[in-house]
Write an enzyme that holds these catalytic residues in place. Structure first.
Site: not given
Length: 278
Positions: A42, A119
């Site tokens: 990701s 993230k």
């Protein structure tokens, strides 16, 4: 009898040494740096599957999320960090807390199930965030986005989970070249980094997110392969992440392996050892 006593003392000393070592490691992991393996794609290309880094826990101060969870399913042990450091849990605050900066790559605890996520922080408290046609808007202004060729990798199972990458160039056979569009995104405060796309996807078009006070908005750099704040927690995403759920900042990759195990030395990525996370 003397020999037996000596053997017994030796065993006791060995056990004490192991216990002390574990306690020291636990304190170090809780207060300073936590090791973290990258399990998914990701955050490509900033972070690749198999990157190993230490998370700087001093960067944002301490909360219950700073404590390590102890999960040993083979022994029936599942002790969550919130249970260990319950005394630090309260009112979305942190001990010796300091605010993260936009653009930081952050490890945080999912607000619902407690799993660790990593993230990039794009939305601060009070911000309005929206994605329109694949472009990130912050407070109604589009971030700077420049085309920068393509990100290419071999289409093959990756890491211990053996997950295969998604490709923009259609179905690709094993061993073929998997390609994604690469762009350089620059946030209002200056940080620039690569983001990847595989074409027009649902999450390239969102409504407006108003980030609440004491919360943050995160997105993965691999935009079409990231479950992040664009999805609500009820829909399986991260949603708005409370300040107390931040674990720390990812500063530097220490080691990287492209194989199923770090022991497979022929899969080590030497060019990523000690690489700064930007």
């Amino acid at each position: 009898m003397a020999a037996k006593a000596k053997t017994g003392n030796s065993i006791v000393e060995t056990i004490k040494t192991i216990v002390y070592a574990l306690l020291i490691a636990g304190v170090f992991r809780t207060l300073f740096f936590q090791p973290f393996w990258i399990p998914s794609g990701s955050m490509k290309e900033t972070l690749l599957i198999g990157d190993f880094l230490f998370v700087n826990k001093m960067a944002y101060g301490y909360s219950h999320a700073s404590c390590p969870s102890v999960r040993l399913p083979q022994f029936g042990i599942n002790v969550d960090a919130e249970q260990i450091c319950r005394f630090l849990d309260g009112d979305n605050t942190r001990l010796l807390g300091s605010q993260p900066e936009r653009g930081d790559v952050v490890v945080f605890r999912h607000p619902v199930h407690g799993a660790d996520y990593i993230k990039r922080l794009v939305g601060l408290p009070g911000d309005k965030i929206q994605v329109k046609n694949g472009v990130l808007f912050i407070n109604d202004t589009a971030v700077k986005l420049e085309n920068d060729g393509a990100f290419e990798e071999v289409y093959a199972p990756q890491g211990p989970q053996r997950s295969a990458p998604r490709c923009e160039n259609g179905p690709v056979g094993v061993g073929g070249t998997c390609s994604k569009s690469r762009q350089i995104e620059t946030l209002p405060d200056g940080p620039s980094y690569a983001v990847l796309n595989i074409g027009n996807q649902t999450m390239d078009h969102t409504g407006v997110y108003q980030v609440p006070e004491g919360h943050f908005f995160f997105m993965g750099d691999n935009r079409d392969n990231s479950t992040d704040s664009r999805l609500s927690q009820s829909a399986g995403g991260a949603g708005f992440v409370p300040f107390e759920n931040l674990i720390g900042r990812a500063d530097r990759i220490m080691f990287s392996s492209a194989g199923r195990s770090m022991l497979f030395f022929w899969t080590w990525r030497g060019d990523r050892f000690f690489k700064a996370v930007e």
